[in-house]
Motif scaffolding. Structure first.
Motif, mmCIF file in Angstrom:
data_model
loop_
_atom_site.group_PDB
_atom_site.id
_atom_site.type_symbol
_atom_site.label_atom_id
_atom_site.label_comp_id
_atom_site.label_asym_id
_atom_site.label_seq_id
_atom_site.Cartn_x
_atom_site.Cartn_y
_atom_site.Cartn_z
ATOM 1 N N ASN A 195 0.820 -1.203 -0.069
ATOM 2 C CA ASN A 195 0.288 0.123 -0.081
ATOM 3 C C ASN A 195 0.987 1.107 -0.032
ATOM 4 O O ASN A 195 1.996 1.262 0.489
ATOM 5 C CB ASN A 195 -0.833 -0.084 1.326
ATOM 6 N N GLY A 196 0.243 2.382 -0.617
ATOM 7 C CA GLY A 196 1.021 3.541 -0.742
ATOM 8 C C GLY A 196 2.233 3.655 -1.705
ATOM 9 O O GLY A 196 3.262 3.593 -1.306
ATOM 10 N N GLY A 220 -1.453 -3.078 -3.934
ATOM 11 C CA GLY A 220 -2.667 -2.985 -2.941
ATOM 12 C C GLY A 220 -3.380 -1.813 -3.263
ATOM 13 O O GLY A 220 -3.994 -1.685 -4.042
ATOM 14 N N SER A 221 -3.295 -0.776 -2.050
ATOM 15 C CA SER A 221 -4.317 0.374 -2.152
ATOM 16 C C SER A 221 -3.492 1.467 -1.893
ATOM 17 O O SER A 221 -2.397 1.677 -1.544
ATOM 18 C CB SER A 221 -5.366 0.372 -0.926
ATOM 19 N N GLY A 222 -3.941 2.742 -2.624
ATOM 20 C CA GLY A 222 -3.564 4.066 -2.654
ATOM 21 C C GLY A 222 -2.441 4.126 -3.517
ATOM 22 O O GLY A 222 -0.966 4.015 -2.915
ATOM 23 N N GLY A 223 -2.613 4.282 -4.633
ATOM 24 C CA GLY A 223 -1.510 4.479 -5.815
ATOM 25 C C GLY A 223 -0.321 5.325 -5.439
ATOM 26 O O GLY A 223 0.738 5.021 -5.550
ATOM 27 N N ALA A 224 -0.869 6.453 -4.917
ATOM 28 C CA ALA A 224 -0.036 7.572 -4.505
ATOM 29 C C ALA A 224 0.240 7.619 -2.902
ATOM 30 O O ALA A 224 1.444 7.613 -2.489
ATOM 31 C CB ALA A 224 -0.131 8.941 -5.213
ATOM 32 N N VAL A 225 -0.937 7.890 -2.439
ATOM 33 C CA VAL A 225 -0.933 8.173 -0.857
ATOM 34 C C VAL A 225 -1.742 7.127 -0.168
ATOM 35 O O VAL A 225 -2.984 6.977 -0.745
ATOM 36 C CB VAL A 225 -1.293 9.575 -0.410
#
Length: 460
Positions: A195-196, A220-225
Motif C-alpha cells: 500500500n501507498g 494493494g491500495s493507495g497508488g500515491a498516498v
C-alpha cells in the motif's frame, strides 16, 4: 590560454577566469573554486567557514557520519556517492537533528542527486531526538525500502524529488506517528508491493502542500498516498496517472481524518475509486478537480463507504467505470456523502464550470454568492450555472451564451445542426440544406447532380 576559450560557459574567457571550470565563479573568493561563497543561515558567516560543504562525487554518508547538532550540510550540484543509510535521532548514530540541503536550477528543481543504490533507506529519523531535521533540494532515487522513513519524529521535507524508489509500504516516504511537513516535493515512478505507492502515513498528522504525484503504483491500495489512522492535510497538490490494484488509484483514506483542498486528480486508476477511496474515515474534499479517472469496479471518481465525506466546491466529470456490469457506474459509490455546496458532479464528459469565479468581484464566489445576480435574470449567482447569460440558468445543450433553439424542430439544436432550417437534414450532404440527397435511379449520383434522374445508365 586562448582568449576565445570559455570552458565553463560563464561568458568570461579562461585567460581572465580564476575558476575556469566553475560556471558560477570567476574569482577564487573565500571558499575556492567549485564552492559558492553562500550564506545559507543568512547570519553573515560564509557557509564554508561555518557549515559543511559537500562537493559533488563525495560519499555523502561519510561526510554526515560525525555531524554536530543542527549541523547544515550543503551539497553542490551533481551526483553523490552513498554507502550507508543516514540514521538520525534516538538510539541512532546521529542522536540530534541535522539539515541536508542541495542546490537548484533556475526553475527551482533540485540538482543535488543521491542514488541510494538499493540500500533500504536514504535516511531514517527516529524519536524526538531527530525533530528539527530538514531535507531540502534533493533528488533521491533507488531506495529498496522507503527512501525516507520517520518514526515518532517529524523531519521537514522541502522541494525534494523522489523517483524510482520501491518498498512494501510508502516507497518515497514512510511515516509512523509523524507530523512532518512535506512541501513542494515531487513523487514519480515509485512502487509499493502493498500500500501507498509514494507516501504511507500511520497514526500521525502530516501536512502535504504543493506536491506532485505522478505515475506511482501500489499492488494493494493507495497508488500515491495512503492515510491510516491519525489525520492528514493535503493542499494544492496534483495526482496524475497513479494506479492501485485495489482501493484508491491516487489515495486511500482509512480509519482516519483528512482534509484534501485545492487538489487535482486526473488519469488515475483503481479498482474501487478511480481517484480516491474512503473507508471508515472522515474526509473533506474542498476546491478539488476530479476528472478522467477510471475504476475497474466501483466509484469512477470517488468510492465512498462506511465513513463521513463532505464535498465543497468540487468539480467531478468524465470519470468512468470500465466494468459495465458494476452497480456503481457514475461518480460516487457508498453512503454518507454530504453536499457542502457549490459542487459540480457529472457522469458525462461535459466540462464543469470554473467554480472559483467571482463575476462581481465582491470576494464571494459566484456559486455561493446569493447576494449577487450578475446577469440580472432574477436567479442569484449561487443558483445560476450561467451567471453571465440572462437567458439561461443552466448550460443546456448549447452551453451558456447560446440559445437552445431548434428552428426546424427536427430534434437537433441549432448549435449542433448545420441545416438549422431544414427539418430533414442536420448536415448539408451533397445537395446542400433544403435539398434531399435522393438518388432515384440508384446510379450513385444524387438527383440534384443527375440530369437523367430516372435513367441509371446516364447522368447527362
Amino acid at each position: 590560454p586562448n582568449e576565445a576559450i570559455d570552458s565553463d560557459g560563464d561568458g568570461i574567457g579562461d585567460n581572465a577566469d580564476a575558476c575556469p571550470q566553475d560556471g558560477n565563479k570567476s574569482e577564487i573568493g573565500v571558499c575556492g573554486c567549485g564552492i559558492p561563497d553562500s550564506d545559507y543561515n543568512q547570519n553573515g558567516v560564509i557557509d564554508c567557514l561555518e557549515n559543511t560543504v559537500v562537493p559533488a562525487g563525495a560519499d555523502l554518508s561519510s561526510y554526515v557520519a560525525n555531524a554536530e547538532p543542527y549541523e547544515v550540510f550543503i551539497l553542490m550540484p551533481g551526483e553523490f556517492e552513498f554507502s550507508q543509510t543516514i540514521l538520525v535521532g534516538d538510539n541512532q548514530a546521529i542522536p540530534h537533528p541535522i539539515t541536508i540541503t542541495g542546490q537548484t536550477d533556475q526553475d527551482g528543481n533540485p540538482t543535488s542527486m543521491i542514488d541510494v543504490g538499493g540500500l533500504t533507506h536514504f535516511a531514517y529519523f527516529n524519536g524526538s531526538g531527530a525533530d528539527g531535521s530538514v531535507l531540502q533540494n534533493l533528488q533521491i532515487r533507488g531506495a529498496s525500502d522507503s527512501a525516507v522513513r520517520a518514526s515518532n519524529s517529524s523531519p521537514s521535507i522541502i522541494n525534494c524529488t523522489f523517483t524510482d524508489n520501491s518498498s512494501s509500504f510508502g516507497a518515497g516516504l514512510r511515516l509512523f506517528a509523524s507530523n512532518s511537513e512535506v512541501t513542494d516535493c515531487v513523487f514519480e515512478n515509485n512502487t509499493a508491493t502493498s500500500n501507498g505507492g509514494a507516501v504511507y502515513t500511520l497514526n500521525g498528522s502530516p501536512i502535504v502542500t504543493n506536491c506532485h504525484f505522478d505515475n506511482n503504483e501500489a499492488d494493494g491500495s493507495g497508488g500515491a498516498v495512503i492515510v491510516l489512522s491519525g489525520s492528514c492535510n493535503i493542499t494544492g497538490s496534483t495526482f496524475t496517472s497513479n494506479r492501485a490494484d485495489s482501493y484508491g488509484g491516487a489515495c486511500w483514506i482509512a480509519s482516519a481524518t483528512a482534509q484534501i483542498s485545492d487538489c487535482i486528480f486526473t488519469g488515475n486508476n483503481g479498482r474501487n475509486g478511480g481517484a480516491c477511496a474512503v473507508t471508515s474515515a472522515t474526509v473533506t474534499f474542498s476546491g478539488c478537480r476530479i476528472n478522467d479517472n477510471n475504476a475497474s469496479s466501483a466509484g469512477s471518481g470517488l468510492a465512498l463507504g462506511n465513513g463521513n465525506v463532505t464535498l465543497t466546491e468540487c468539480a467531478l466529470w468524465c470519470n468512468t467505470v470500465s466494468n459495465a456490469s458494476s452497480q456503481a457506474i457514475g461518480v460516487l459509490f457508498g453512503p454518507n456523502y454530504v453536499d457542502g455546496g457549490c459542487n459540480c458532479i457529472k457522469s458525462d464528459c461535459e466540462v464543469c464550470p470554473d467554480l472559483s469565479l467571482d463575476s462581481d468581484g465582491d470576494g464571494t464566489k459566484d456559486c455561493v454568492d446569493c447576494d449577487s445576480d450578475t446577469d440580472e435574470d432574477g436567479t442569484p449567482d449561487c443558483n445560476d450555472s450561467c451567471p453571465n447569460d440572462p437567458d439561461k440558468v443552466v448550460p443546456g445543450g448549447c452551453g451558456c451564451g447560446f440559445a437552445d433553439t431548434d428552428t426546424d424542430e427536427d430534434g437537433t439544436l441549432d448549435c449542433n445542426d448545420n441545416c438549422p432550417n431544414d427539418s430533414n437534414k442536420t448536415e448539408a450532404g451533397i445537395c446542400g440544406c433544403g435539398n434531399t440527397d435522393t438518388d432515384s435511379d440508384s446510379d450513385g449520383t444524387p438527383d440534384c447532380n443527375d440530369n437523367c434522374p430516372q435513367d441509371p445508365n446516364k447522368t447527362q
